[in-house]
Enzyme design. Structure first.
Site, PDB file in Angstrom:
ATOM      1  NE  ARG A   1      -2.836   0.290   3.404  1.00  0.00           N
ATOM      2  CZ  ARG A   1      -2.361   0.826   4.537  1.00  0.00           C
ATOM      3  NH1 ARG A   1      -2.026   2.105   4.594  1.00  0.00           N
ATOM      4  NH2 ARG A   1      -2.217   0.071   5.615  1.00  0.00           N
TER       5      ARG A   1
ATOM      6  CE1 TYR B   1     -15.041  11.777 -17.309  1.00  0.00           C
ATOM      7  CE2 TYR B   1     -13.629  11.983 -15.375  1.00  0.00           C
ATOM      8  CZ  TYR B   1     -14.452  11.221 -16.191  1.00  0.00           C
ATOM      9  OH  TYR B   1     -14.677   9.902 -15.889  1.00  0.00           O
TER      10      TYR B   1
ATOM     11  CG  ASP C   1      -7.219  15.603 -16.834  1.00  0.00           C
ATOM     12  OD1 ASP C   1      -6.497  14.839 -17.496  1.00  0.00           O
ATOM     13  OD2 ASP C   1      -8.354  15.288 -16.436  1.00  0.00           O
TER      14      ASP C   1
ATOM     15  CE  LYS D   1     -10.509   7.476 -19.568  1.00  0.00           C
ATOM     16  NZ  LYS D   1     -10.311   7.447 -18.111  1.00  0.00           N
TER      17      LYS D   1
END
Length: 382
Positions: A46, A98, A170, A195
């Site tokens: 983690r 977005y 972004d 993406k």
């Protein structure tokens, strides 16, 4: 070192024990220690994992940054980013945002007193008024989703710096091949690795890249404390995919430009939104700012009824009707009812996000096949 070389060699030192050219997947949750404390640099996945470190090295290099932190998703990266804000913080973002980011602010972080303010980045007077009233963070999405509007990163970051405001870009739509926000003054680059970087529609991931050690420490702590870590396997797959990113982006760029040029004069097309077209209102900015190409996304407004348009996008052969974007295969979606459905209809209308707008994620198939696919489907409505 060129991006083609960085994508293959940075973070990919052969494995020491057996000399494997491709580093293995470290599918472990915990690490043996010789003494109490962290002897080998890792204690619990983690917090960190060798696969994380490898990918972070490559992403930082491609974005011309010093530090990167990977997360479980693009919105996971956003969660880490926004968790650094205090109640009452004011965040300034584009008025063409977005839907997932909008939803995160309005329905999740908004309940903790974090305010989302939206502005047209080309209205400098309005931007300056917001900054004078106090802003804690700026989010720049360029090109935007789905209208592919551009914002002048260098101009906005210079103004933000005068007011001591951190800027985040972004860069998901452009990718590190087409655009480098850190070199234009941004403090942080935000990616959905799902993406273009992942590129094969088989992983979900996110990343934040920066040159600021303090910010990077905050992002690392957020991943640790909020449990925003990705799977080592997903990170390994992303590293594998990243090696072909420059080649894939070149084909995405070429195919999208071909489709945009072909369809801009079609009788059933009202408008084509693509930064690579001279008709795009921000074309000159795109030529200056997107130094690698104009991207693989094309948004088109069709002169069809809503029912006709929904039937059209369900009838393609190669463009699959699906969410997401940036994969090697071509996808199509209807933003108003899919990716941006969480934005109220009146706000969508104000933004110019009409029911007739269709977003194409142009893949790397042969451009003639993709163009024929769209033209054949349109012929039924002529």
């Amino acid at each position: 070192m060129h991006s083609h070389t960085q994508a293959i060699h940075i973070g990919q030192t052969p494995e020491a024990t057996f000399g494997a050219v491709v580093p293995p997947i470290y599918m472990t949750s915990t690490y043996a220690q010789d003494h109490p404390g962290i002897d080998k640099g890792y204690d619990y996945t983690r917090a960190g994992n060798p696969n994380f470190t490898n990918l972070e090295s490559t992403l930082a290099a491609l974005e011309h940054g010093q530090h990167a932190t990977v997360f479980s998703s693009g919105l996971g990266a956003g969660t880490a980013l926004f968790s650094t804000l205090k109640p009452g913080a004011r965040v300034l973002a584009s008025d063409d945002l977005y839907g997932g980011t909008y939803r995160m602010f309005t329905r999740s972080f908004g309940q903790f007193g974090i305010q989302l303010l939206q502005v047209d980045w080309h209205d400098r007077k309005a931007v300056e008024q917001h900054l004078q009233r106090g802003i804690d963070l700026i989010i720049i999405e360029t090109p935007t989703n789905p209208l592919l509007r551009l914002s002048d990163i260098q101009s906005i970051t210079q103004l933000a710096r005068q007011h001591g405001v951190t800027t985040v870009v972004d860069n998901t739509f452009a990718s590190p091949i087409n655009q480098h926000p850190l070199t234009l003054g941004a403090d942080v680059v935000w990616h959905s690795l799902t993406k273009y970087i992942g590129g094969h529609s088989d992983i979900i991931g996110g990343a934040l890249i920066t040159n600021d050690q303090i910010l990077n420490d905050q992002f690392f702590f957020a991943r640790l404390s909020l449990g925003l870590n990705p799977s080592p396997f997903d990170v390994w797959l992303t590293q594998r995919s990243l090696k072909t990113l420059p080649l894939r982006i070149a084909q995405h760029n070429a195919n999208a430009l071909h489709i945009a040029q072909t369809l801009q004069s079609h009788p059933l097309v009202r408008a084509v939104h693509y930064p690579g077209l001279p008709s795009h209102p921000h074309h000159q900015l795109a030529q200056r700012q997107m130094t690698g190409g104009f991207g693989g996304m094309v948004s088109i407004e069709f002169d069809l009824t809503l029912d006709q348009m929904k039937s059209l996008i369900s009838s393609f052969t190669y463009f699959r009707l699906a969410e997401s974007l940036g994969g090697v295969e071509s996808l199509v979606n209807h933003p108003a009812s899919m990716t941006h459905a969480s934005i109220p209809a009146d706000i969508r209308a104000q933004q110019g996000l009409t029911d007739g707008l269709v977003r194409f994620s142009v893949g790397i198939e042969h451009p003639d096949d993709l163009t024929a696919d769209i033209l054949t489907a349109l012929a039924a409505y002529e």
